[in-house]
Design a protein around this motif. Structure first.
Motif, PDB file in Angstrom:
ATOM      1  N   ALA A 133       7.525 -51.982 -20.176  1.00 23.19           N
ATOM      2  CA  ALA A 133       7.240 -50.946 -19.188  1.00 23.19           C
ATOM      3  C   ALA A 133       5.757 -50.929 -18.824  1.00 23.19           C
ATOM      4  N   ALA A 134       4.893 -51.071 -19.827  1.00 26.12           N
ATOM      5  CA  ALA A 134       3.453 -51.080 -19.559  1.00 26.12           C
ATOM      6  C   ALA A 134       3.054 -52.297 -18.734  1.00 26.12           C
ATOM      7  N   ASN A 135       3.638 -53.449 -19.048  1.00 26.21           N
ATOM      8  CA  ASN A 135       3.333 -54.645 -18.261  1.00 26.21           C
ATOM      9  C   ASN A 135       3.763 -54.472 -16.811  1.00 26.21           C
ATOM     10  N   GLN A 136       4.911 -53.815 -16.601  1.00 26.34           N
ATOM     11  CA  GLN A 136       5.336 -53.556 -15.230  1.00 26.34           C
ATOM     12  C   GLN A 136       4.381 -52.595 -14.527  1.00 26.34           C
ATOM     13  N   ASP A 137       3.929 -51.558 -15.249  1.00 26.07           N
ATOM     14  CA  ASP A 137       2.966 -50.624 -14.672  1.00 26.07           C
ATOM     15  C   ASP A 137       1.686 -51.352 -14.270  1.00 26.07           C
ATOM     16  N   PHE A 138       1.305 -52.336 -15.068  1.00 25.78           N
ATOM     17  CA  PHE A 138       0.098 -53.101 -14.767  1.00 25.78           C
ATOM     18  C   PHE A 138       0.234 -53.815 -13.422  1.00 25.78           C
ATOM     19  N   HIS A 139       1.369 -54.472 -13.223  1.00 27.65           N
ATOM     20  CA  HIS A 139       1.561 -55.229 -11.977  1.00 27.65           C
ATOM     21  C   HIS A 139       1.747 -54.301 -10.782  1.00 27.65           C
ATOM     22  N   GLN A 140       2.351 -53.136 -11.016  1.00 27.97           N
ATOM     23  CA  GLN A 140       2.434 -52.145  -9.938  1.00 27.97           C
ATOM     24  C   GLN A 140       1.036 -51.696  -9.538  1.00 27.97           C
ATOM     25  N   ALA A 141       0.164 -51.505 -10.523  1.00 26.74           N
ATOM     26  CA  ALA A 141      -1.205 -51.074 -10.248  1.00 26.74           C
ATOM     27  C   ALA A 141      -1.992 -52.147  -9.494  1.00 26.74           C
ATOM     28  N   LEU A 142      -1.709 -53.418  -9.791  1.00 22.85           N
ATOM     29  CA  LEU A 142      -2.377 -54.484  -9.047  1.00 22.85           C
ATOM     30  C   LEU A 142      -2.033 -54.411  -7.566  1.00 22.85           C
ATOM     31  N   VAL A 143      -0.762 -54.232  -7.258  1.00 15.29           N
ATOM     32  CA  VAL A 143      -0.347 -54.182  -5.854  1.00 15.29           C
ATOM     33  C   VAL A 143      -0.820 -52.895  -5.192  1.00 15.29           C
ATOM     34  N   ALA A 144      -0.938 -51.812  -5.966  1.00 15.85           N
ATOM     35  CA  ALA A 144      -1.463 -50.559  -5.420  1.00 15.85           C
ATOM     36  C   ALA A 144      -2.888 -50.739  -4.900  1.00 15.85           C
ATOM     37  N   ALA A 145      -3.603 -51.739  -5.411  1.00 14.55           N
ATOM     38  CA  ALA A 145      -4.965 -52.007  -4.944  1.00 14.55           C
ATOM     39  C   ALA A 145      -4.998 -52.362  -3.468  1.00 14.55           C
ATOM     40  N   SER A 146      -3.860 -52.798  -2.931  1.00 18.55           N
ATOM     41  CA  SER A 146      -3.790 -53.135  -1.509  1.00 18.55           C
ATOM     42  C   SER A 146      -4.007 -51.916  -0.623  1.00 18.55           C
ATOM     43  N   GLY A 147      -3.722 -50.723  -1.170  1.00 19.85           N
ATOM     44  CA  GLY A 147      -3.823 -49.513  -0.372  1.00 19.85           C
ATOM     45  C   GLY A 147      -2.660 -49.299   0.569  1.00 19.85           C
ATOM     46  N   SER A 148      -1.644 -50.151   0.463  1.00 19.15           N
ATOM     47  CA  SER A 148      -0.487 -50.084   1.356  1.00 19.15           C
ATOM     48  C   SER A 148       0.704 -49.439   0.663  1.00 19.15           C
ATOM     49  N   ALA A 149       1.206 -48.338   1.224  1.00 18.71           N
ATOM     50  CA  ALA A 149       2.387 -47.682   0.667  1.00 18.71           C
ATOM     51  C   ALA A 149       3.616 -48.575   0.793  1.00 18.71           C
ATOM     52  N   LYS A 150       3.687 -49.344   1.880  1.00 20.43           N
ATOM     53  CA  LYS A 150       4.846 -50.223   2.085  1.00 20.43           C
ATOM     54  C   LYS A 150       4.867 -51.354   1.054  1.00 20.43           C
ATOM     55  N   LEU A 151       3.711 -51.930   0.773  1.00 16.86           N
ATOM     56  CA  LEU A 151       3.658 -52.981  -0.238  1.00 16.86           C
ATOM     57  C   LEU A 151       3.935 -52.420  -1.625  1.00 16.86           C
ATOM     58  N   ALA A 152       3.444 -51.218  -1.883  1.00 19.95           N
ATOM     59  CA  ALA A 152       3.715 -50.585  -3.179  1.00 19.95           C
ATOM     60  C   ALA A 152       5.209 -50.337  -3.348  1.00 19.95           C
ATOM     61  N   MET A 153       5.888 -49.900  -2.277  1.00 19.25           N
ATOM     62  CA  MET A 153       7.329 -49.684  -2.344  1.00 19.25           C
ATOM     63  C   MET A 153       8.062 -51.004  -2.557  1.00 19.25           C
ATOM     64  N   MET A 154       7.632 -52.052  -1.863  1.00 15.25           N
ATOM     65  CA  MET A 154       8.251 -53.362  -2.054  1.00 15.25           C
ATOM     66  C   MET A 154       8.115 -53.815  -3.504  1.00 15.25           C
ATOM     67  N   MET A 155       6.924 -53.595  -4.085  1.00 18.42           N
ATOM     68  CA  MET A 155       6.697 -54.000  -5.465  1.00 18.42           C
ATOM     69  C   MET A 155       7.561 -53.187  -6.419  1.00 18.42           C
ATOM     70  N   SER A 156       7.737 -51.894  -6.150  1.00 22.51           N
ATOM     71  CA  SER A 156       8.575 -51.078  -7.031  1.00 22.51           C
ATOM     72  C   SER A 156      10.008 -51.576  -7.022  1.00 22.51           C
ATOM     73  N   ARG A 157      10.469 -52.058  -5.888  1.00 24.05           N
ATOM     74  CA  ARG A 157      11.823 -52.603  -5.796  1.00 24.05           C
ATOM     75  C   ARG A 157      11.929 -53.927  -6.553  1.00 24.05           C
ATOM     76  N   VAL A 158      10.905 -54.746  -6.409  1.00 24.44           N
ATOM     77  CA  VAL A 158      10.892 -56.014  -7.143  1.00 24.44           C
ATOM     78  C   VAL A 158      10.877 -55.755  -8.647  1.00 24.44           C
ATOM     79  N   LEU A 159      10.100 -54.771  -9.071  1.00 30.53           N
ATOM     80  CA  LEU A 159       9.997 -54.480 -10.502  1.00 30.53           C
ATOM     81  C   LEU A 159      11.281 -53.873 -11.054  1.00 30.53           C
ATOM     82  N   ALA A 160      12.026 -53.141 -10.219  1.00 34.31           N
ATOM     83  CA  ALA A 160      13.322 -52.630 -10.672  1.00 34.31           C
ATOM     84  C   ALA A 160      14.255 -53.793 -10.981  1.00 34.31           C
TER      85      ALA A 160
END
Length: 230
Positions: A133-160
């Motif tokens: 779970a922590a490793n997934q949070d790490f990669h979600q945080a990396l994509v959050a650096a983009s500042g894009s809500a759409k990319l963050a949502m895409m990443m959350s789906r990939v991580l699921a």
């Protein structure tokens, strides 16, 4: 999530179908619903306090994301990703994550440090699920650096979907533990402003993780493929 929490959370959403899909996706990502689990329409509609039609629409959304699978005359099951699904997941991750590392304008180093501390704590206690779970949070945080809500949502789906893949590795704690320190090394590169080097290191990291997962699935074919059970 308690009934009162569900009601309050749902009230903040204008689209109940999207909300129901988000709840189910988060439960799957958290490992509460495991690969191959049959999703009971009646039970879930009652627990979420939505109609069956709304729930079916949510299932359709999750099916398009490859998080659940519909089988004619059998119902809807939490997906069990196979080797092709793993390859597709990593194609997406290789496009999203290194780009966010290289150009993301909202890089949050304290957040990344906190996630690594959580992962190290889980590793020291030997709790594989918390490490994952922590490793997934790490990669979600990396994509959050983009500042894009759409990319963050895409990443959350990939991580699921990744969470479903990780279930096949539940008996392999080293799969998660040796990435904890690689994540820490990435953060140190970012802290020193060496973004290009961090992005290149991340690409190699993702290639290695994909190869390890594919090797495991090939050696354990019973753990991949279509969902079974009821």
């Amino acid at each position: 999530m308690h009934l009162g929490d569900i009601t309050a959370d749902r009230a903040d959403h204008s689209n109940i179908t999207v909300w129901a899909a988000e709840v189910l996706r988060s439960r799957i990502a958290a490992g509460e619903l495991l690969p191959g689990t049959k999703l009971s329409e009646q039970q879930l509609a009652a627990s979420l306090q939505v109609s069956r039609n709304t729930l079916r629409e949510a299932f359709t959304m999750l099916s398009l994301e490859s998080v659940v699978t519909r089988y004619p005359n059998r119902g809807v099951f939490v997906a069990s990703p196979d080797a092709d699904a793993v390859r597709e997941i990593y194609r997406v991750r290789r496009m999203l994550e290194p780009a966010a590392v290289l150009w993301g304008p909202e890089l949050d180093l304290p957040r990344l440090d906190a996630v690594i501390a959580q992962a190290r704590g889980a590793a020291s206690r030997g709790i594989v699920s918390e490490m994952a779970a922590a490793n997934q949070d790490f990669h979600q945080a990396l994509v959050a650096a983009s500042g894009s809500a759409k990319l963050a949502m895409m990443m959350s789906r990939v991580l699921a979907e990744m969470r479903l893949v990780f279930h096949a590795m539940s008996a392999e704690p080293d799969f998660h533990s040796h990435y904890v320190e690689q994540n820490a090394a990435l953060v140190e590169l970012l802290r020193s402003g060496r973004r290009a080097e961090a992005a290149e290191k991340l690409l190699g990291y993702l290639d290695a993780a994909e190869a390890e997962l594919l090797g495991h699935l090939a050696a354990n074919p019973a753990k991949s493929g279509p969902a079974t059970g009821s």
